[in-house]
Design a protein around this motif. Structure first.
Motif, mmCIF file in Angstrom:
data_model
loop_
_atom_site.group_PDB
_atom_site.id
_atom_site.type_symbol
_atom_site.label_atom_id
_atom_site.label_comp_id
_atom_site.label_asym_id
_atom_site.label_seq_id
_atom_site.Cartn_x
_atom_site.Cartn_y
_atom_site.Cartn_z
ATOM 1 N N THR A 148 38.411 33.778 61.796
ATOM 2 C CA THR A 148 39.137 32.844 60.922
ATOM 3 C C THR A 148 40.513 33.391 60.562
ATOM 4 O O THR A 148 41.519 32.690 60.634
ATOM 5 C CB THR A 148 38.336 32.579 59.638
ATOM 6 N N VAL A 149 40.542 34.660 60.197
ATOM 7 C CA VAL A 149 41.809 35.297 59.816
ATOM 8 C C VAL A 149 42.755 35.336 61.009
ATOM 9 O O VAL A 149 43.958 35.082 60.882
ATOM 10 C CB VAL A 149 41.541 36.710 59.245
ATOM 11 N N TYR A 150 42.223 35.614 62.191
ATOM 12 C CA TYR A 150 43.045 35.622 63.404
ATOM 13 C C TYR A 150 43.630 34.230 63.664
ATOM 14 O O TYR A 150 44.786 34.099 64.053
ATOM 15 C CB TYR A 150 42.218 36.089 64.599
ATOM 16 N N ALA A 151 42.841 33.198 63.419
ATOM 17 C CA ALA A 151 43.287 31.829 63.685
ATOM 18 C C ALA A 151 44.454 31.424 62.789
ATOM 19 O O ALA A 151 45.301 30.630 63.196
ATOM 20 C CB ALA A 151 42.134 30.857 63.499
ATOM 21 N N VAL A 152 44.519 31.976 61.572
ATOM 22 C CA VAL A 152 45.609 31.621 60.664
ATOM 23 C C VAL A 152 46.688 32.700 60.634
ATOM 24 O O VAL A 152 47.541 32.707 59.746
ATOM 25 C CB VAL A 152 45.097 31.338 59.226
ATOM 26 N N SER A 153 46.658 33.623 61.582
ATOM 27 C CA SER A 153 47.629 34.714 61.706
ATOM 28 C C SER A 153 47.658 35.598 60.457
ATOM 29 O O SER A 153 48.704 36.060 60.037
ATOM 30 C CB SER A 153 49.033 34.178 61.986
ATOM 31 N N GLY A 154 46.500 35.802 59.867
ATOM 32 C CA GLY A 154 46.409 36.612 58.659
ATOM 33 C C GLY A 154 45.954 38.028 58.961
ATOM 34 O O GLY A 154 46.089 38.517 60.084
ATOM 35 N N GLU A 155 45.425 38.682 57.931
ATOM 36 C CA GLU A 155 44.960 40.059 58.070
ATOM 37 C C GLU A 155 43.622 40.220 57.364
ATOM 38 O O GLU A 155 43.343 39.538 56.381
ATOM 39 C CB GLU A 155 45.945 41.039 57.413
ATOM 40 N N ILE A 156 42.819 41.135 57.876
ATOM 41 C CA ILE A 156 41.593 41.529 57.206
ATOM 42 C C ILE A 156 41.655 43.041 57.048
ATOM 43 O O ILE A 156 42.057 43.750 57.970
ATOM 44 C CB ILE A 156 40.326 41.068 57.966
ATOM 45 N N GLN A 157 41.314 43.510 55.861
ATOM 46 C CA GLN A 157 41.412 44.940 55.598
ATOM 47 C C GLN A 157 40.184 45.381 54.819
ATOM 48 O O GLN A 157 39.737 44.696 53.897
ATOM 49 C CB GLN A 157 42.683 45.236 54.800
ATOM 50 N N LYS A 158 39.663 46.533 55.199
ATOM 51 C CA LYS A 158 38.497 47.084 54.518
ATOM 52 C C LYS A 158 38.968 47.835 53.270
ATOM 53 O O LYS A 158 39.819 48.715 53.347
ATOM 54 C CB LYS A 158 37.737 48.022 55.456
ATOM 55 N N LEU A 159 38.401 47.472 52.132
ATOM 56 C CA LEU A 159 38.779 48.103 50.876
ATOM 57 C C LEU A 159 37.780 49.181 50.460
ATOM 58 O O LEU A 159 38.140 50.099 49.738
ATOM 59 C CB LEU A 159 38.878 47.062 49.759
#
Length: 146
Positions: free
Chosen positions: A103-114
């Motif tokens: 999903t994040v890839y589809a909206v050109s976003g980022e995912i980060q482990k906190l």
């Protein structure tokens, strides 16, 4: 004298306009002056792109994979989502992270482990700076530091 001529003389309206030919050097100088004036005038202009609606951050703690679609909808609607996966087992947590990564890839976003069970998913309108280092330690070592 006709009425039309009286109005012309009264308001000094002329039918002909006066044009003057300029040399190429004078044309360039006139162009530079007008560009400088435009720059001075544009200092008070505010771009509407910089004005955005209030940004929201959604906190989510899914209990099953079925809740993943709701989290993905938040990301698609340009909201940042913090996900805590402590309440789901490892296999479901892995599936949730895989789905949200797509999903994040589809909206050109980022995912980060906190943290060990916490992730931050952001759309493209949110910039993430910095990182959180993860130290792998036993709980005993963690308790001894305090």
């Amino acid at each position: 004298m006709s009425i039309k001529n009286k109005f012309r003389t009264l308001f000094s309206v002329e039918d002909e306009e006066y044009y003057e030919e300029l040399a190429p050097d004078e044309t360039e100088e006139l162009s530079r002056r007008s560009q400088k004036q435009e720059k001075k005038d544009s200092k008070n202009v505010v771009s509407l792109k910089s004005v955005q609606a209030q940004t929201k951050v959604v906190l989510s703690e899914p209990r099953s994979y079925d809740e993943t679609q709701d989290i993905a909808d938040q990301i698609v609607n340009r909201r940042s989502v913090v996900i805590n996966l402590q309440r789901v087992d490892y296999q479901q947590a892995k599936r949730i992270v895989d789905f949200l990564s797509g999903t994040v890839y589809a909206v050109s976003g980022e995912i980060q482990k906190l943290g060990p069970h916490t992730f931050l998913c952001t759309p493209d309108n949110v910039e993430i700076t910095g990182n959180i280092t993860q130290m792998v330690e036993d709980e005993e070592d963690f308790e001894q530091r305090w």
